[in-house]
Scaffold this motif. Structure first.
Motif: not given
Lengths: 130, 191
Positions: B60-86
């Motif tokens: 957020i502080t160094s790039r665009t909000v759109r990219e921050a949203l992308l990171v937020a979604v991706l981290k949730g998806v990947i993190g939960t996928l790996l943990a079996g909690r998708f």
């Protein structure tokens, strides 16, 4: 370009706002609850207890004893559960509104504020609206 | 000559963006992943400390909000996928919580608030949205808000630490000389 600062004077506005909101939420919470709790195993209601009589009830199914439910001070919590992680033993029903033990498929809720999808009998969400 | 230089710049930007976002997403996902296995302090569905959010703050502080949203979604998806909690309740709670948090933090940064307050408020919004959704959709009772007080305290600690981590991260990034920020004239939050 503005500098990236950790603290600015206007931050206090945010902190005060947060404090006010949380205090407001905690004050608005309804203290009274239903007197009855229902214990559902595998989505079927099996037990119904009153929160007014202090006791320790045993929850059993065909597989044997699942857990104890301690009723005290118009509140209830799970104890001695047979599940591996004992996550359900955290907190009480007055705090969280429901006690859930996923491995044992047990859900304990108040009698009036639960959503009964099976019976098509939506009695409403919560006690704050009453 | 001028046109060729401009297109080379754009490719370099794009490459930097891919590199930076990839690393950042992986970092956030891994932190998210480990956080899910820490025993919950409070009997709240989807309880997590929330340290993976400092990454969002950096974006957020160094790039665009759109990219921050992308990171937020991706981290949730990947993190939960790996943990079996998708697609578990915790996944949805975390998703909506962090997306809301990104919006609020982006607005606050643009309004020139201090990093610590932005982070704490972001954590606060994250927790409140999660409480709200959990109470409405999963539990069916607002009694869950009895835990709001404790959540705010824990959230404040996490928010504070996240701000420091973000600040340290930015300092470190600056030292590497890697141009991790977007090419915008104003480098204040929205970028």
């Amino acid at each position: 370009m503005t500098r990236l600062r950790l603290f600015r004077v206007k931050d206090l506005l945010l902190y005060i706002a947060i404090a006010c909101v949380t205090i407001g939420v905690l004050l608005t919470l309804n203290r009274t609850g239903s007197d009855m709790i229902i214990v559902k195993i595998n989505k079927t209601t099996v037990y119904r207890f009153s929160l007014l009589e202090e006791a320790t009830k045993t929850i059993e199914s065909d597989n044997g004893k699942l857990m104890d439910v301690v009723i005290k001070d118009e509140d209830a919590y799970i104890k001695n559960s047979t599940c591996p992680l004992h996550l359900c033993e955290e907190g009480s029903i007055a705090q969280t509104g429901a006690l859930v033990c996923v491995p044992n498929r047990v859900i304990i809720t108040y009698d009036t504020d639960q959503m009964d999808y099976d019976n098509e009998d939506r009695r409403g969400y919560d006690l704050m609206t009453k | 000559m001028h046109e060729t230089e401009k297109s080379v710049m754009r490719d370099a930007d794009r490459t930097r963006r891919i590199v930076f976002l990839s690393v950042v997403v992986v970092l956030a996902s891994v932190i998210h992943f480990f956080e899910m296995f820490v025993p919950p302090l409070l009997p709240v569905p989807g309880f997590k400390w929330g340290f993976s959010n400092f990454v969002l703050l950096i974006v957020i502080t160094s790039r665009t909000v759109r990219e921050a949203l992308l990171v937020a979604v991706l981290k949730g998806v990947i993190g939960t996928l790996l943990a079996g909690r998708f697609l578990s309740p915790a996944f949805f709670l975390g998703l909506f919580g962090s997306i809301s948090s990104v919006f609020i933090m982006a607005i606050l940064m643009k309004q020139r608030f201090g990093l610590i307050a932005v982070s704490v408020t972001g954590a606060f919004i994250n927790n409140m949205i999660q409480l709200l959704i959990a109470a409405l959709v999963f539990i069916g009772s607002f009694r869950l808000f009895h835990l709001a007080g404790y959540l705010v305290i824990i959230g404040s600690i996490t928010g504070f630490v996240n701000a420091l981590l973000c600040f340290g991260g930015i300092l470190w990034l600056e030292k590497t000389g890697f141009q991790y920020y977007s090419h915008r004239p104003h480098r204040d939050g929205r970028n």
